[in-house]
Write a protein that holds these residues in place. Structure first.
Motif, PDB file in Angstrom:
ATOM      1  N   ASP A 209       0.717  -1.237  -0.237  1.00  0.00           N
ATOM      2  CA  ASP A 209       0.096  -0.150  -0.105  1.00  0.00           C
ATOM      3  C   ASP A 209       0.633   1.146   0.522  1.00  0.00           C
ATOM      4  O   ASP A 209       2.073   1.648   0.745  1.00  0.00           O
ATOM      5  CB  ASP A 209      -1.181   0.101   1.556  1.00  0.00           C
ATOM      6  CG  ASP A 209      -1.746   1.472   0.968  1.00  0.00           C
ATOM      7  OD1 ASP A 209      -2.530   1.889   0.314  1.00  0.00           O
ATOM      8  OD2 ASP A 209      -2.445   1.353   2.483  1.00  0.00           O
ATOM      9  N   GLU A 210       0.696   1.930  -1.207  1.00  0.00           N
ATOM     10  CA  GLU A 210       1.755   2.891  -0.975  1.00  0.00           C
ATOM     11  C   GLU A 210       0.755   4.137  -0.363  1.00  0.00           C
ATOM     12  O   GLU A 210       1.352   5.970  -1.219  1.00  0.00           O
ATOM     13  CB  GLU A 210       2.210   3.972  -2.735  1.00  0.00           C
ATOM     14  CG  GLU A 210       3.178   2.658  -3.145  1.00  0.00           C
ATOM     15  CD  GLU A 210       3.176   2.427  -4.521  1.00  0.00           C
ATOM     16  OE1 GLU A 210       3.344   3.775  -4.930  1.00  0.00           O
ATOM     17  OE2 GLU A 210       4.492   1.774  -5.155  1.00  0.00           O
ATOM     18  N   ASN A 211      -0.573   4.860  -0.102  1.00  0.00           N
ATOM     19  CA  ASN A 211      -0.523   5.430   0.272  1.00  0.00           C
ATOM     20  C   ASN A 211      -0.361   6.281   0.924  1.00  0.00           C
ATOM     21  O   ASN A 211      -0.612   7.286   1.040  1.00  0.00           O
ATOM     22  CB  ASN A 211      -2.862   4.716   0.918  1.00  0.00           C
ATOM     23  CG  ASN A 211      -3.330   4.707  -0.538  1.00  0.00           C
ATOM     24  OD1 ASN A 211      -3.230   5.108  -1.462  1.00  0.00           O
ATOM     25  ND2 ASN A 211      -4.424   4.028  -0.241  1.00  0.00           N
TER      26      ASN A 211
ATOM     27  N   ALA B 183       2.942   6.292   2.033  1.00  0.00           N
ATOM     28  CA  ALA B 183       4.366   6.640   1.560  1.00  0.00           C
ATOM     29  C   ALA B 183       4.093   8.481   0.818  1.00  0.00           C
ATOM     30  O   ALA B 183       4.241   9.226   0.871  1.00  0.00           O
ATOM     31  CB  ALA B 183       4.937   5.858   0.247  1.00  0.00           C
ATOM     32  N   VAL B 184       2.527   8.155  -0.210  1.00  0.00           N
ATOM     33  CA  VAL B 184       2.362   9.422  -0.958  1.00  0.00           C
ATOM     34  C   VAL B 184       2.462  10.612  -0.070  1.00  0.00           C
ATOM     35  O   VAL B 184       2.236  11.762   0.042  1.00  0.00           O
ATOM     36  CB  VAL B 184       0.838   9.316  -1.644  1.00  0.00           C
ATOM     37  CG1 VAL B 184       0.467  10.320  -2.193  1.00  0.00           C
ATOM     38  CG2 VAL B 184       1.111   8.774  -3.146  1.00  0.00           C
ATOM     39  N   THR B 185       1.356  10.563   1.224  1.00  0.00           N
ATOM     40  CA  THR B 185       0.918  11.588   2.256  1.00  0.00           C
ATOM     41  C   THR B 185       2.259  11.598   2.053  1.00  0.00           C
ATOM     42  O   THR B 185       2.776  13.133   3.090  1.00  0.00           O
ATOM     43  CB  THR B 185       0.649  11.363   3.465  1.00  0.00           C
ATOM     44  OG1 THR B 185      -1.092  10.124   2.969  1.00  0.00           O
ATOM     45  CG2 THR B 185      -0.068  11.493   4.375  1.00  0.00           C
TER      46      THR B 185
ATOM     47  N   ASP C 203       4.865  11.941   1.475  1.00  0.00           N
ATOM     48  CA  ASP C 203       5.202  13.209   0.452  1.00  0.00           C
ATOM     49  C   ASP C 203       5.020  14.467   0.616  1.00  0.00           C
ATOM     50  O   ASP C 203       5.825  15.107   0.657  1.00  0.00           O
ATOM     51  CB  ASP C 203       5.668  12.553  -1.272  1.00  0.00           C
ATOM     52  CG  ASP C 203       6.418  11.180  -0.940  1.00  0.00           C
ATOM     53  OD1 ASP C 203       7.672  11.262  -0.207  1.00  0.00           O
ATOM     54  OD2 ASP C 203       5.760  10.382  -2.253  1.00  0.00           O
ATOM     55  N   TRP C 204       3.999  14.730   0.298  1.00  0.00           N
ATOM     56  CA  TRP C 204       3.422  15.793   0.684  1.00  0.00           C
ATOM     57  C   TRP C 204       3.709  16.998   2.174  1.00  0.00           C
ATOM     58  O   TRP C 204       3.927  18.122   2.035  1.00  0.00           O
ATOM     59  CB  TRP C 204       1.469  15.816   0.251  1.00  0.00           C
ATOM     60  CG  TRP C 204       1.551  15.284  -1.390  1.00  0.00           C
ATOM     61  CD1 TRP C 204       0.671  14.822  -1.574  1.00  0.00           C
ATOM     62  CD2 TRP C 204       1.679  16.933  -1.776  1.00  0.00           C
ATOM     63  NE1 TRP C 204       1.112  14.570  -3.135  1.00  0.00           N
ATOM     64  CE2 TRP C 204       0.689  15.737  -3.110  1.00  0.00           C
ATOM     65  CE3 TRP C 204       1.605  17.912  -1.865  1.00  0.00           C
ATOM     66  CZ2 TRP C 204       0.733  16.584  -4.023  1.00  0.00           C
ATOM     67  CZ3 TRP C 204       1.448  18.720  -2.943  1.00  0.00           C
ATOM     68  CH2 TRP C 204       1.240  17.954  -4.320  1.00  0.00           C
TER      69      TRP C 204
END
Length: 59
Positions: A11-13, A15-17, A19-20
């Motif tokens: 799950d990459e959700n 990781a994106v958070t 990053d932001w």
């Protein structure tokens, strides 16, 4: 339990958070640095202008 760990790793959700959040923190940090630089320059310019005006003879 192993299946949960494998799914969590894929799950990459999150990781994106992250990053932001890092990107937003960097933008805020740059804005603070720019504001500090501009404030310092404006303060020095104001002080120099005051010294110049105080030295002028109104007559």
């Amino acid at each position: 339990m192993i299946k949960f760990i494998k799914n969590f790793r894929k799950d990459e959700n999150g990781a994106v958070t992250v990053d932001w959040v890092v990107l937003t923190a960097a933008v805020v940090g740059l804005a603070v640095a720019a504001y500090t630089s501009i404030e310092t320059g404006a303060t020095e310019l104001t002080a120099d202008t005051d010294v110049f005006l105080q030295a002028q003879d109104p007559n």
